[in-house]
Design an enzyme around this catalytic site. Structure first.
Site, PDB file in Angstrom:
ATOM      1  N   LEU A  87      -9.538  37.624  53.188  1.00  0.00           N
ATOM      2  CA  LEU A  87      -9.930  37.059  51.899  1.00  0.00           C
ATOM      3  C   LEU A  87      -8.868  36.114  51.353  1.00  0.00           C
ATOM      4  O   LEU A  87      -8.483  36.180  50.187  1.00  0.00           O
ATOM      5  CB  LEU A  87     -10.203  38.167  50.874  1.00  0.00           C
ATOM      6  CG  LEU A  87     -11.494  38.953  51.099  1.00  0.00           C
ATOM      7  CD1 LEU A  87     -11.663  39.996  50.016  1.00  0.00           C
ATOM      8  CD2 LEU A  87     -12.684  38.022  51.100  1.00  0.00           C
ATOM      9  N   CYS A  88      -8.337  35.291  52.240  1.00  0.00           N
ATOM     10  CA  CYS A  88      -7.398  34.288  51.736  1.00  0.00           C
ATOM     11  C   CYS A  88      -7.731  32.937  52.357  1.00  0.00           C
ATOM     12  O   CYS A  88      -6.865  32.216  52.803  1.00  0.00           O
ATOM     13  CB  CYS A  88      -5.958  34.698  52.012  1.00  0.00           C
ATOM     14  SG  CYS A  88      -5.695  35.364  53.641  1.00  0.00           S
TER      15      CYS A  88
END
Lengths: 292, 137
Positions: A87-88
């Site tokens: 999630l980056c």
């Protein structure tokens, strides 16, 4: 054709997602600030160290220390610094792609990997590559100890002549919005030809330096330290980059979510209005029919 | 000749000190050395121990671990792994560090780098205790 209830449910679920991404963005922003402070605190040390090493290395011949000498062989160790969590955005993808490019350049049989960060491990363990070791990236404040362990291991392999070169790939932190994956050579430490000339010229002006206990001992002590510091710095940069990347990714995710909520709400209202209209039509036409 | 020089103590996690000092004593690999302004260029490995300096009316003492000193006529920079001022030292924690390092030393041969590292840790911890509580009797 989804009914009113379905749309309502979707709106709710998107709202929940948006809350999560917003919270994650906030957390990433806070961690980013801390990671940035860490980098700034480490910078004077790393820079001073680089200065010392380059002036020492330019004075002494490559033969004077095994870490300076290049063996010219093809076996390459590659330290890839990725993050533990996803999630980056494209953060890990870019790093892995860079590593893949590097490996195909060198010939993937010659490259063995040392991985920091679970994401890199997850990717490479399913592929046919040699992995020396791997460890999780401690994401907010990487410890100097862990950098030191990695450094000792790589130096050991280099001195044991199992590796001829050691490179590191990490994400350099430029700003919260931009992080660039970079490849840097750690070993052998021979300075680039251009640098050597430059620092040589400066050295000519300055006076002689007294080394205690001796130049060789200083080198022996300083060079491994320098590698540690370089790796430590890479870990710090990578941590800051990760949080920067996550912040940006979560920001755009939140924005996408609110766009989606907007369009879903519009659809919901239209559908509701359509239902009301058709109900009215039925009532009116029913009463019209009774009149006659 | 200038009557003071710039003294900086830098660790990987922070810049502990940056001031104009008149005098400095530091534990070098070959023994303690003193620095006054106008010292010749000098580079030394540092042992863990105690650094003391004088700046105007102020006298300071700082416990340092191993590192490097780079000395010039108007500037001295100490690059150390870790350093603490008197106020930051926690003797309880330092004693624990000693016990821990002693345990580590037992697990390694004497020529292992880890043995040396543990010995340095002990020296650093002892320096912290001495600085805080005065020399042990």
């Amino acid at each position: 054709m989804p009914g009113l209830k379905d749309i309502q449910r979707r709106i709710k679920s998107v709202k929940n997602t948006q809350q999560i991404t917003k919270a994650m963005k906030m957390v990433a922003a806070a961690k980013l600030r801390r990671a940035q402070e860490n980098i700034e605190a480490a910078r004077p040390y790393a820079e001073k160290m680089a200065e010392l090493v380059s002036s020492l290395a330019s004075m002494s011949s490559p033969e004077s220390h095994p870490l300076l000498a290049s063996t010219g062989g093809p076996r390459t160790g590659l330290l890839v610094v990725t993050s533990d969590r996803g999630l980056c955005g494209g953060f890990n993808t870019y790093l892995i792609r860079k590593a893949e490019n590097f490996m195909s350049e060198k010939g993937s049989d010659n490259v063995s990997l040392s991985l920091t960060g679970k994401r890199g491990l997850d990717y490479f363990k399913r592929r046919n590559v040699q992995i020396i070791d791997s460890k999780p990236a401690t994401s907010v404040t990487p410890s100097y100890e862990s950098a030191r362990e990695t450094a000792l291991k790589l130096i050991g392999l280099f001195l044991g002549e199992e590796l001829d070169e050691v490179h590191i790939i990490y994400s350099r932190f430029e700003s919260a919005l931009t992080q660039t994956p970079v490849v840097q050579r750690l070993l052998p430490l021979a300075p680039e030809a251009g640098e050597r000339e430059e620092s040589g010229a400066e050295e000519g002006e300055s006076t002689e330096v007294l080394y205690e206990p001796s130049v060789d001992q200083v080198l022996q002590n300083l060079l491994p330290k320098y590698i540690e510091v370089q790796i430590y710095r890479a870990l710090l940069e990578s941590a800051a980059s990760e949080h920067g990347a996550r912040m940006t990714a979560m920001d755009s995710a939140s924005r996408n979510a609110s766009d989606m909520i907007g369009s879903l709400t519009l659809r919901y209202n239209r559908l509701r209005q359509a239902a009301i209209t058709s109900e009215l039509m039925e009532i009116i036409s029913g009463s019209e029919a009774l009149k006659d | 000749m200038a009557d003071n020089f710039l003294l900086e103590i830098i660790t990987p996690s922070r810049k502990l000190l940056s001031l104009e000092a008149e005098e400095l004593t530091a534990p070098g690999e070959l023994g303690e050395f003193g620095i006054l302004p106008g010292h010749m260029h000098f580079f030394s490995l540092l042992r863990a121990g105690e650094v003391s300096y004088k700046s105007g009316a102020e006298r300071g003492r700082i416990a340092i671990s191993t590192g490097y000193a780079e000395v010039g006529p108007d500037k001295t920079i100490l690059l150390v792994d870790s350093a603490m001022t008197e106020a930051e030292i926690d003797t309880g924690e330092a004693r624990e560090a000693i016990t821990e390092a002693e345990a580590k030393m037992k697990g390694h041969e004497e020529d292992d780098p880890a043995y040396k590292a543990a010995a340095d840790d002990i020296e650093y911890a002892e320096a912290r205790i001495t600085l805080k509580e005065g020399p042990s009797k």
